[in-house]
Design a protein around this motif. Structure first.
Motif, short mmCIF file in Angstrom:
data_model
loop_
_atom_site.label_atom_id
_atom_site.label_comp_id
_atom_site.label_asym_id
_atom_site.label_seq_id
_atom_site.Cartn_x
_atom_site.Cartn_y
_atom_site.Cartn_z
N GLY A 1 40.72 -5.43 -45.26
CA GLY A 1 41.71 -4.95 -46.19
C GLY A 1 41.72 -5.37 -47.71
N GLN A 2 40.82 -6.10 -47.84
CA GLN A 2 40.57 -6.88 -49.32
C GLN A 2 39.33 -6.40 -49.94
OE1 GLN A 2 41.57 -11.11 -49.18
NE2 GLN A 2 43.48 -10.69 -48.27
N THR A 3 39.03 -6.59 -51.18
CA THR A 3 38.01 -6.41 -51.74
C THR A 3 36.79 -7.09 -51.20
OG1 THR A 3 39.34 -5.10 -53.63
CG2 THR A 3 36.81 -5.87 -54.09
N LEU B 1 36.57 8.17 -48.50
CA LEU B 1 37.76 7.42 -48.33
C LEU B 1 38.19 6.51 -49.63
CD1 LEU B 1 37.50 6.32 -44.57
CD2 LEU B 1 38.59 8.29 -45.49
N LEU B 2 37.26 6.65 -50.60
CA LEU B 2 37.30 5.87 -51.64
C LEU B 2 38.85 5.55 -52.31
CD1 LEU B 2 35.64 3.52 -52.92
CD2 LEU B 2 34.73 5.33 -54.78
N ASP B 3 39.15 6.83 -52.82
CA ASP B 3 40.62 6.92 -53.38
C ASP B 3 41.59 5.97 -52.52
OD1 ASP B 3 39.47 8.47 -55.36
OD2 ASP B 3 40.20 10.26 -54.39
N LEU B 4 41.65 6.37 -51.14
CA LEU B 4 42.65 5.43 -50.27
C LEU B 4 42.03 3.93 -50.45
CD1 LEU B 4 42.43 7.61 -46.92
CD2 LEU B 4 44.22 7.41 -48.78
N VAL B 5 40.99 3.54 -50.35
CA VAL B 5 40.59 2.35 -50.43
C VAL B 5 40.90 1.34 -51.77
CG1 VAL B 5 38.63 0.62 -50.42
CG2 VAL B 5 38.37 2.70 -48.84
N GLN B 6 40.62 2.19 -52.77
CA GLN B 6 40.92 1.78 -54.05
C GLN B 6 42.42 1.70 -54.31
OE1 GLN B 6 38.13 4.53 -56.69
NE2 GLN B 6 38.11 2.77 -57.72
N ALA B 7 43.20 2.66 -53.72
CA ALA B 7 44.74 2.49 -53.91
C ALA B 7 45.39 1.27 -52.90
CB ALA B 7 45.41 3.80 -53.29
N ALA B 8 44.59 0.96 -51.65
CA ALA B 8 45.20 -0.18 -51.12
C ALA B 8 44.73 -1.49 -51.39
CB ALA B 8 44.59 -0.04 -49.55
N THR B 9 43.56 -1.62 -52.06
CA THR B 9 43.06 -2.79 -52.63
C THR B 9 43.00 -3.01 -53.97
OG1 THR B 9 40.77 -1.88 -52.55
CG2 THR B 9 41.42 -3.04 -50.63
#
Length: 391
Positions: A95-97, A31-39
């Motif tokens: 939802g934040q880094t 899910l890293l691409d989704l995480v990076q896009a969201a955060t």
């Protein structure tokens, strides 16, 4: 008969514990691409999502002695599972880094406590059969990673990535309940059975450091592949689901290798041939990802998975081979895993730096292939031997 049933329930509880020691890590890479896009997380920070929990696992294992003095192994493992459960559930609001990193650190502490205390419990309860139980336990760890890497993208597609990560708190709660039920009956007797450290033979310090370095470098391959194999393939155009399935293939091969180790390790008092085969398989898998990542993706994944899956339990078993008592087993497990996880934490972080500056992870695979050569040389020093007293 009641003793047999008691041990069967404890084996089942140990399996459940092992299954819950990696989903908090393995659910992130697909899910890293989704995480990076969201955060808006950088590649370096993304590397920390795996590196920080592993680093904390190392620090926690090194500091396990006070925990062992304060409570029994049963209580410590239960506390570790409770922390894993709470940290994983908290990802629903991460939802934040900074919050993602914080939950990873908390989970790492729980994993550290569990991994540092469980080997001595196994040594006490299962005696001569402890090598096989350690193999089953380590295989369960890899099984949990396999399930999380495949199921997390599916759950994210239906419920979003935050809920997909937080959902792994439920199996942790089940493992905690089963662990408490299976160990409640004999907790007082196991605690009383702990032998004193004084007078016990200890493994030579140079050998302990060698064991720690070997475990750390081998586990570094695991953390590197776990953290960066899915992003490596999504960058090549694969979907998150397909990349997660490839990581699931790696971990499925790891499970197969772990089962083989559990079944046959009792027949191999000299662990070196098994170690050589494991390291060779890992090297060939890395070579496949370097030479032809598209064409050889799955064959390389199977080979790397077989190598990592055998190397992890073999490293723990070789460590336990050097322990003459349960107390020594606990001391060795804490130190070897503590130092080892500190080393292993460097791998995903270094790969994140490489990807951020070179936009390619191939150099990371090449570096790991070179480390395999060093691992082979180290493995040849682990011939059958007895623990030697420290002067």
């Amino acid at each position: 008969m009641s003793f047999f049933r008691l041990n069967a329930w404890q084996v089942f509880a140990i399996i459940l514990v092992g299954l819950n020691l990696r989903p908090v890590l393995a659910s992130v890479p697909p899910l890293l691409d989704l995480v990076q896009a969201a955060t808006r997380m950088s590649d370096t920070a993304a590397g920390l999502l795996t590196a920080l929990p592993v680093f904390v696992m190392g620090l926690g294992a090194l500091g396990a002695a006070p925990l062992r003095r304060a409570m029994s192994e049963q209580q410590g493992v239960a506390a570790g599972l409770a922390l894993i459960m709470a940290a994983t559930a908290a990802r629903l609001w991460a939802g934040q880094t900074s919050l993602m990193l914080a939950t990873g650190i908390a989970a790492g502490l729980g994993i550290a406590a569990t991994q540092a205390l469980l080997p001595s419990f196994i040594k006490v309860r299962f005696g001569a059969a402890s090598s096989g139980i350690m193999g089953i336990y380590s295989t369960a760890i890899m099984g949990g990673a396999a399930v999380a890497s495949v199921a997390s993208p599916v759950m994210a597609g239906h419920a979003g990535w935050l809920r997909a990560m937080a959902a792994w708190a439920w199996p942790a709660a089940l493992a905690l309940a089963c662990w408490l039920a299976a160990t409640r009956v004999s907790s007082s007797s196991v605690h009383a059975a702990k032998p004193a450290m004084a007078g016990a033979a200890r493994t030579a310090r140079s050998r302990v450091w060698l064991l720690a370095a070997f475990f750390g470098l081998g586990t570094g391959a695991y953390t590197l592949v776990l953290a960066w194999l899915p992003p490596y393939y999504t960058a090549l155009g694969w979907t998150p689901l397909a990349a997660g399935q490839l990581l699931g293939g790696v971990t499925a091969a790891e499970i197969l290798a772990g089962l083989l180790v559990s079944g046959f390790i009792g027949r191999l008092p000299d662990r070196r041939p098994a170690l050589a085969v494991a390291i060779g398989a890992l090297f060939l898998g890395l070579a496949g990802w370097i030479a032809a990542p598209a064409a050889l993706a799955w064959p390389a994944a199977v080979l790397a998975g077989l190598g990592i899956g055998a190397l992890f339990p073999l490293s723990l078993i070789v460590t336990m081979d050097h322990a003459s008592t349960p107390a020594e087993a606990g001391r060795l497990a804490s130190f070897v895993q503590g130092v080892g996880y500190l080393i292993a934490a460097l791998f995903p972080f270094a790969a994140g730096l490489i990807r951020q500056h070179l936009a390619d992870l191939t150099p990371a695979w090449m570096l790991m292939a070179g480390i395999c050569v060093a691992l082979f040389a180290m493995a040849m020093r682990f011939g059958p031997r007895r623990a030697t007293p420290v002067p």
